[in-house]
Scaffold this motif. Structure first.
Motif, PDB file in Angstrom:
ATOM      1  N   VAL A   1      39.446  52.654  10.767  1.00 17.15           N
ATOM      2  CA  VAL A   1      40.753  53.301  10.902  1.00 17.15           C
ATOM      3  C   VAL A   1      41.039  53.403  12.398  1.00 17.15           C
ATOM      4  O   VAL A   1      40.183  53.857  13.169  1.00 17.15           O
ATOM      5  N   TYR A   2      42.228  52.961  12.801  1.00 17.36           N
ATOM      6  CA  TYR A   2      42.619  53.022  14.202  1.00 17.36           C
ATOM      7  C   TYR A   2      43.627  54.140  14.413  1.00 17.36           C
ATOM      8  O   TYR A   2      44.453  54.429  13.535  1.00 17.36           O
ATOM      9  N   ASP A   3      43.539  54.779  15.585  1.00 18.98           N
ATOM     10  CA  ASP A   3      44.462  55.850  15.938  1.00 18.98           C
ATOM     11  C   ASP A   3      45.057  55.606  17.314  1.00 18.98           C
ATOM     12  O   ASP A   3      44.323  55.374  18.281  1.00 18.98           O
ATOM     13  N   ILE A   4      46.376  55.646  17.379  1.00 10.73           N
ATOM     14  CA  ILE A   4      47.083  55.659  18.657  1.00 10.73           C
ATOM     15  C   ILE A   4      47.411  57.115  18.956  1.00 10.73           C
ATOM     16  O   ILE A   4      48.151  57.756  18.191  1.00 10.73           O
ATOM     17  N   PRO A   5      46.869  57.692  20.028  1.00 15.72           N
ATOM     18  CA  PRO A   5      47.106  59.113  20.309  1.00 15.72           C
ATOM     19  C   PRO A   5      48.572  59.416  20.562  1.00 15.72           C
ATOM     20  O   PRO A   5      49.333  58.569  21.054  1.00 15.72           O
ATOM     21  N   ALA A   6      48.975  60.619  20.217  1.00 11.48           N
ATOM     22  CA  ALA A   6      50.347  61.061  20.487  1.00 11.48           C
ATOM     23  C   ALA A   6      50.573  61.186  21.982  1.00 11.48           C
ATOM     24  O   ALA A   6      49.661  61.540  22.739  1.00 11.48           O
ATOM     25  N   THR A   7      51.774  60.905  22.416  1.00 12.31           N
ATOM     26  CA  THR A   7      52.152  61.087  23.821  1.00 12.31           C
ATOM     27  C   THR A   7      53.262  62.114  23.982  1.00 12.31           C
ATOM     28  O   THR A   7      53.710  62.360  25.092  1.00 12.31           O
ATOM     29  N   ARG A   8      53.683  62.686  22.861  1.00 13.53           N
ATOM     30  CA  ARG A   8      54.766  63.678  22.910  1.00 13.53           C
ATOM     31  C   ARG A   8      54.462  64.773  21.901  1.00 13.53           C
ATOM     32  O   ARG A   8      54.210  64.503  20.738  1.00 13.53           O
ATOM     33  N   ARG A   9      54.479  66.007  22.357  1.00 15.96           N
ATOM     34  CA  ARG A   9      54.190  67.131  21.478  1.00 15.96           C
ATOM     35  C   ARG A   9      55.238  67.237  20.378  1.00 15.96           C
ATOM     36  O   ARG A   9      56.434  67.122  20.635  1.00 15.96           O
ATOM     37  N   GLY A  10      54.778  67.441  19.157  1.00 13.76           N
ATOM     38  CA  GLY A  10      55.696  67.637  18.044  1.00 13.76           C
ATOM     39  C   GLY A  10      56.376  66.375  17.559  1.00 13.76           C
ATOM     40  O   GLY A  10      57.356  66.441  16.810  1.00 13.76           O
ATOM     41  N   ALA A  11      55.862  65.199  17.953  1.00 14.42           N
ATOM     42  CA  ALA A  11      56.512  63.938  17.571  1.00 14.42           C
ATOM     43  C   ALA A  11      56.098  63.449  16.189  1.00 14.42           C
ATOM     44  O   ALA A  11      56.627  62.461  15.703  1.00 14.42           O
ATOM     45  N   GLY A  12      55.138  64.128  15.579  1.00 13.65           N
ATOM     46  CA  GLY A  12      54.745  63.770  14.228  1.00 13.65           C
ATOM     47  C   GLY A  12      53.529  62.855  14.185  1.00 13.65           C
ATOM     48  O   GLY A  12      52.951  62.472  15.220  1.00 13.65           O
ATOM     49  N   HIS A  13      53.132  62.510  12.968  1.00  8.63           N
ATOM     50  CA  HIS A  13      51.925  61.727  12.733  1.00  8.63           C
ATOM     51  C   HIS A  13      52.252  60.658  11.689  1.00  8.63           C
ATOM     52  O   HIS A  13      52.456  60.962  10.516  1.00  8.63           O
ATOM     53  N   VAL A  14      52.337  59.426  12.127  1.00  5.41           N
ATOM     54  CA  VAL A  14      52.669  58.306  11.255  1.00  5.41           C
ATOM     55  C   VAL A  14      51.384  57.674  10.722  1.00  5.41           C
ATOM     56  O   VAL A  14      50.460  57.395  11.496  1.00  5.41           O
ATOM     57  N   VAL A  15      51.318  57.468   9.415  1.00  4.26           N
ATOM     58  CA  VAL A  15      50.234  56.697   8.808  1.00  4.26           C
ATOM     59  C   VAL A  15      50.849  55.378   8.363  1.00  4.26           C
ATOM     60  O   VAL A  15      51.742  55.356   7.510  1.00  4.26           O
TER      61      VAL A  15
END
Length: 323
Positions: free
Chosen positions: A62-76
């Motif tokens: 499973v790969y994860d691209i870290p968030a760069t903006r607070r509160g931008a959500g989490h896409v699967v």
């Protein structure tokens, strides 16, 4: 009329990729070739730019691209490929573009594929991934996004989660999803207009992954499941896609069930066109970014594509088929 580049892409697909779905034997030949050549890892430039992390869930990467903006959500993101083919650089380019433009965290499960594995293995891994995501982000901030077979997985996983009384994702983004495998009688006619998908190989792909379940079962054809459990949904379809009429039927049924659903149709385009860099793909991606940013543009920029009010539709085009 589609752009010149899109017309060239359509011709290329017809002369090359459509052969993979021309027969059961051809599908197996292409799967064997895919196993020799495919690499699920993100392209090096994308991996370096986004500092992509890797983990293992249920024995699968499973790969994860870290968030760069607070509160931008989490896409699967669930990639397409007829449940048989590995993620490609085209998927990764779209994933990276969405991550960069929205600032959201993006999780990409490399789920098991048919024919080595089936429906049960795929969704065991997908459900394990979702449970992990729920430990990292509130369900309301989670977006299930997928193209083709991945769009099917997004909808089925939400229905399975609802059946288990789990928290449900806050949104769906579905690109040329395969949602109804039952409308076989119109397949041949629809295939004549589709430069990519065809019936014999497509039906073999369904057989390989469905684990003996009837194609009318909602776990294979979620169009026939409880659509009322679905979240706010953005759906992309195109008129030269074998899946188009099934997508229209799904959208109509979801709206009737009370789902807040937006259907974006691009005239004259082929299957999963937002993955391939064209003017039409940029329109679609702009719309995805706006949707994920909780903004809805009044109309797609420079749009020949259009947001279609979901109403009863009669069409002679064919059924849905994962691709």
């Amino acid at each position: 009329m589609p752009s010149l580049k899109s017309r060239c892409v359509g011709l290329y697909l017809k002369l090359t990729r459509k052969k993979a779905f021309s027969s059961a034997a051809e599908l197996h030949r292409w799967i064997a070739r895919d196993r020799q050549r495919a690499d699920h890892r993100p392209p090096p430039a994308i991996a370096l730019r986004h500092r992509i992390e890797q983990r293992v869930i249920d024995g699968w990467p499973v790969y994860d691209i870290p968030a760069t903006r607070r509160g931008a959500g989490h896409v699967v993101y669930f990639h397409g490929g007829a449940f048989c083919f590995e993620i490609t650089s085209y998927h990764w380019n779209l994933i990276a573009d969405v991550a960069r433009r929205t600032g959201a965290r993006v999780t990409v499960p490399i789920y098991p594929l048919a024919p080595e594995h089936d429906f049960h293995a795929m969704f065991r891994m997908a459900m394990a991934t979702y449970r992990a995501v729920l430990g990292e982000s509130p369900a309301s901030e989670v977006v299930f996004m997928g193209d083709s077979a991945g769009g099917n997985m997004a909808v089925v996983l939400t229905m399975l989660a609802a059946e288990r009384r789990m928290p449900l994702p806050g949104r769906h983004v579905l690109i040329s999803p395969g949602l109804d495998m039952t409308a076989r009688e119109a397949m041949v006619e629809a295939a004549l207009n589709d430069p990519w998908l065809d019936v014999p190989g497509g039906m073999e792909a369904i057989r390989l992954y469905c684990a003996g379940l009837d194609v009318a079962d909602w776990r294979i054809s979620p169009r026939h499941g409880d659509l009322a459990v679905l979240p706010k949904t953005l759906v992309f379809s195109s008129t030269r896609d074998l899946l188009h009429s099934g997508t229209l039927g799904f959208a109509e049924g979801a709206r009737a069930a009370g789902v807040d659903i937006e259907l974006f149709v691009e005239e004259g385009m082929y299957h999963v066109w937002p993955l391939i860099e064209t003017i039409e793909a940029r329109r679609a991606r702009d719309h995805i970014v706006a949707f994920l940013g909780r903004k809805t543009p009044a109309e797609p920029p420079r749009s020949r594509g259009k947001v279609v009010p979901v109403a009863p539709v009669r069409t002679g085009l064919g059924p849905t088929l994962p691709g």
